[in-house]
Design a protein around this motif. Structure first.
Motif, mmCIF file in Angstrom:
data_model
loop_
_atom_site.group_PDB
_atom_site.id
_atom_site.type_symbol
_atom_site.label_atom_id
_atom_site.label_comp_id
_atom_site.label_asym_id
_atom_site.label_seq_id
_atom_site.Cartn_x
_atom_site.Cartn_y
_atom_site.Cartn_z
ATOM 1 N N PRO A 94 0.829 -1.210 0.000
ATOM 2 C CA PRO A 94 0.000 0.000 0.000
ATOM 3 C C PRO A 94 0.863 1.261 0.000
ATOM 4 O O PRO A 94 1.942 1.265 0.601
ATOM 5 N N GLY A 117 -6.535 -4.772 4.096
ATOM 6 C CA GLY A 117 -7.053 -5.328 2.850
ATOM 7 C C GLY A 117 -8.114 -6.382 3.108
ATOM 8 O O GLY A 117 -7.947 -7.250 3.981
ATOM 9 N N THR A 118 -9.213 -6.278 2.382
ATOM 10 C CA THR A 118 -10.342 -7.200 2.582
ATOM 11 C C THR A 118 -10.855 -7.754 1.248
ATOM 12 O O THR A 118 -12.048 -7.877 1.018
ATOM 13 N N GLY A 119 -9.913 -8.068 0.344
ATOM 14 C CA GLY A 119 -10.271 -8.777 -0.889
ATOM 15 C C GLY A 119 -10.339 -10.279 -0.582
ATOM 16 O O GLY A 119 -10.365 -10.694 0.589
ATOM 17 N N ALA A 120 -10.339 -11.102 -1.629
ATOM 18 C CA ALA A 120 -10.441 -12.554 -1.447
ATOM 19 C C ALA A 120 -9.327 -13.061 -0.525
ATOM 20 O O ALA A 120 -9.541 -13.939 0.320
ATOM 21 N N THR A 121 -8.127 -12.486 -0.669
ATOM 22 C CA THR A 121 -6.990 -12.911 0.150
ATOM 23 C C THR A 121 -7.169 -12.467 1.595
ATOM 24 O O THR A 121 -6.961 -13.253 2.531
ATOM 25 N N ARG A 129 -10.955 -0.741 3.520
ATOM 26 C CA ARG A 129 -11.253 0.446 2.718
ATOM 27 C C ARG A 129 -12.557 0.250 1.966
ATOM 28 O O ARG A 129 -13.428 1.102 1.981
ATOM 29 N N THR A 130 -12.677 -0.905 1.312
ATOM 30 C CA THR A 130 -13.914 -1.213 0.588
ATOM 31 C C THR A 130 -14.387 -2.605 1.007
ATOM 32 O O THR A 130 -13.646 -3.581 0.814
ATOM 33 N N ARG A 167 -17.480 -7.255 -8.358
ATOM 34 C CA ARG A 167 -16.069 -7.489 -8.063
ATOM 35 C C ARG A 167 -15.968 -8.979 -7.750
ATOM 36 O O ARG A 167 -16.977 -9.620 -7.486
ATOM 37 N N ARG A 168 -14.783 -9.488 -7.745
ATOM 38 C CA ARG A 168 -14.565 -10.903 -7.458
ATOM 39 C C ARG A 168 -15.169 -11.204 -6.073
ATOM 40 O O ARG A 168 -14.858 -10.517 -5.101
ATOM 41 N N ALA A 184 -2.587 -7.516 2.897
ATOM 42 C CA ALA A 184 -3.376 -8.299 1.929
ATOM 43 C C ALA A 184 -3.865 -7.321 0.862
ATOM 44 O O ALA A 184 -5.058 -7.227 0.580
ATOM 45 N N THR A 185 -2.905 -6.584 0.310
ATOM 46 C CA THR A 185 -3.249 -5.417 -0.516
ATOM 47 C C THR A 185 -3.221 -5.689 -2.013
ATOM 48 O O THR A 185 -3.253 -4.742 -2.806
ATOM 49 N N GLY A 186 -3.170 -6.945 -2.396
ATOM 50 C CA GLY A 186 -3.444 -7.292 -3.787
ATOM 51 C C GLY A 186 -2.282 -7.132 -4.760
ATOM 52 O O GLY A 186 -1.107 -7.080 -4.365
ATOM 53 N N TRP A 212 -9.308 -4.972 -9.390
ATOM 54 C CA TRP A 212 -8.201 -5.482 -10.212
ATOM 55 C C TRP A 212 -8.720 -5.976 -11.553
ATOM 56 O O TRP A 212 -7.993 -5.986 -12.546
ATOM 57 N N ASN A 258 -2.286 1.835 -5.742
ATOM 58 C CA ASN A 258 -0.883 1.858 -5.303
ATOM 59 C C ASN A 258 0.102 1.926 -6.472
ATOM 60 O O ASN A 258 1.308 1.939 -6.258
#
Ligand code: NA7
Length: 535
Positions: free
Chosen positions: A149, A183-187, A207-208, A327-328, A377-379, A490, A497
């Protein structure tokens, strides 16, 4: 200037696409070297060792299908296997086919320059060595360039910290520790639900929020594995026929064609079924009709409200700026219940932004936090990022990164004019979907082209600018009307970033996998008439 190249082909990367490409090129008798940055095979499954990493696709549908022997030999222990099992599987494939003897590990490619005079690529490694080859095959993966990030002080933290895609090979314990996950994506979701089990405290910086849905994983008993194996031919055939090669495919009905009761019952069934069904097996208009999308979003929002006790927290976990599936969708196992635990705190960084990372933790606009560990976990700089990180230059020194500065331009997702003899596996403008299924088709197509070239002594292959434009326009057109392309993620090439990646682009093919394959196969059947081939 006409010396023979060191290799007929160099493949960059030994993930699933690089491994399979090596296997196929050997069959053609081409001298091949795979250059791999890591110390082992497996790509995504080699790098992403973070706690809780696992498949969201059914294990058996995700494996290689090319080897009957492997299919007969390998038993999956869970419907959605964890990363260690998947890596063991890929290691076994590498052992069985003795792939490692042509893979050079610890070899990160820094540059690849086309030399027109002798029609070769010169590939340079980080350590200064270089090799020449006739064909350059990129197997670099769509999600392999991790991004930290852009938070001030990001390198200053003195405790343990790690990006999820650069996780250590040794076990990491969180027992008794104060842990932050950003980070709160799939990862992030997979990490959070695992770390929350043992950490003294876990603070999640969101964040989202994303629309997550239950994975509902379970073990596979030996008798069930035998049944699954007996069904392999039918299962792989189904994967060839579905929209994006998964076992799930959209329901042909539209959301409001059915009664309220039927709709609710269908969604309840999907929510209670394992895997991606709720995302990929939903009503056919979910991704194109705003009202339909709003309705399923409301359904899932209510599930979140039911599962999270504190309603203020539940509201923070419900996405407000994008609809379900745009989103995924992270697949979760008791993710929302984590926020009912006393040791877990959710911080919405839109309300209280992170100001900086410090040697002892981080400060937001209202609190100074102390942590023992920070997990990033920022992708990834997705799809084009792994290409951008290599200095790839085609004819007249043109840089691929510059060429793609406004978004990728490709021919069938596999080639670019001005970059002769470069073939991309799972490159931009490809159908991603159930990736190994796409990989096998993509590799087989490239292999057929290589065979065609070998048999006719063709040493130069390039798509015409007209064909590149036609395919790029086609891919962009396919994206029109799809709500997914109206949202930052993504999948639309946005990464806050990375400089220059704040604008949405169409970087992946969103048509059906069968249509993509039919187009590619027609090109091959025509003897590659759309390509400029030179002996
Ligand atoms: P994603 O899905 O890109 O998620 C990255 C997360 O990190 C997401 O929640 C981001 O928030 C967050 N993020 C990124 N940068 C920052 C900064 N600077 N500050 C705060 N938060 C940040 O990556 P994943 O690894 O989870 O998943 C990628 C794919 O890999 C996944 O879909 C699977 O297919 C496999 P944002 O949403 O941008 O607001």
């Amino acid at each position: 200037m006409t010396a023979a190249p060191n290799f007929d082909a160099i493949v960059i990367g030994s993930g699933m696409s690089g491994m399979y490409q090596l296997y196929r090129l050997r069959e053609l008798g081409l001298t091949t070297r795979v250059l791999e940055a890591g110390t082992g095979v497996g790509g995504t499954w080699y790098w992403n060792r973070y706690p809780g990493a696992r498949f969201d696709s059914e294990s058996y549908s995700y494996q290689f299908s090319f080897s009957k022997e492997m299919l007969d030999e390998w038993d999956w222990s869970e419907h959605f296997a964890g990363q260690p099992e998947t890596l063991r599987y890929l290691d076994r494939v590498a052992d069985k086919y003795d792939l490692r003897k042509d893979i050079q590990f610890r070899s990160r490619v820094k540059s690849a320059h086309w030399r027109e005079a002798d029609r070769q690529w010169v590939v340079g490694l980080e350590d200064g060595t270089s090799y020449s080859c006739r064909f350059l095959i990129t197997a670099v993966g769509p999600l392999s360039a991790p991004t930290m990030p852009n938070i001030p002080g990001v390198d200053s933290f003195a405790g343990e910290s790690c990006h999820t895609a650069r996780w250590p090979h040794e076990p990491v314990s969180f027992v008794g520790k104060r842990v932050a996950v950003i980070g709160t994506g799939a990862t992030g979701v997979q990490t959070i639900q695992e770390v929350a089990k043992t950490a003294k405290s876990l603070t999640v910086f969101q964040r989202t929020p994303n629309w997550c849905a239950p994975l509902l994983n379970s073990k596979i008993a030996p008798a069930e594995m035998a049944e699954i194996r007996a069904n392999y031919p039918a299962m792989f055939q189904r994967c060839l026929e579905t929209f994006s090669c998964f076992l799930h495919t959209p329901d042909l009905r539209k959301t409001f064609e059915v009664t309220d009761q039927e709709r609710e019952a269908f969604w309840e069934k999907l929510y209670a079924s394992p895997g991606f069904g709720i995302w990929l097996g939903n009503f056919s208009d979910m991704m194109t009709d705003r009202a339909a999308n709003a309705a399923i979003s409301d359904f899932v929002a209510n599930k979140i409200r039911q599962r999270v006790k504190n309603q203020a927290v539940a509201e923070k976990l419900i996405p407000k700026n994008h609809g379900f599936g745009t989103r995924r969708v992270p697949m979760e196992t008791k993710y929302f219940e984590v926020y009912n635990q006393d040791n877990v705190k959710l911080v919405d960084i839109n309300e209280t932004p992170i100001e900086r990372i410090t040697p002892t933790g981080l400060t937001t606009s209202d609190i100074e936090y102390e942590f023992d560990s920070i997990v990033f976990a920022t992708g990834f700089d997705a799809i084009t990022g792994s290409f951008d990180r290599i200095d790839i230059r085609g004819t007249d020194g043109q840089r691929l990164k510059d060429r793609w500065s406004h978004g990728p331009e490709t021919y069938l997702g596999t080639m670019v004019d001005g970059f002769p003899n470069m073939l991309m596996l799972m490159g931009p403008h490809m159908a991603l979907g159930n990736i190994p299924r796409s990989i096998e088709h993509n590799v087989d197509w490239v292999t057929d082209l290589m065979r065609h070239a070998r048999d006719r002594k063709i040493v130069r292959i390039e798509p015409t600018p007209q064909e590149v434009k036609a395919w790029t326009d086609h891919v962009k057109e396919l994206g029109m009307g799809n709500l997914l392309f109206e949202v930052n993620s993504w999948m639309t090439g946005v990464n806050t970033n990375v400089e220059g990646k704040q604008v949405r682009i169409v970087n992946r093919y969103s048509g059906s996998a069968p249509a993509y394959r039919a187009r590619c196969d027609a090109v091959a059947a025509s003897g590659y008439q759309e390509l400029a081939l030179a002996q």
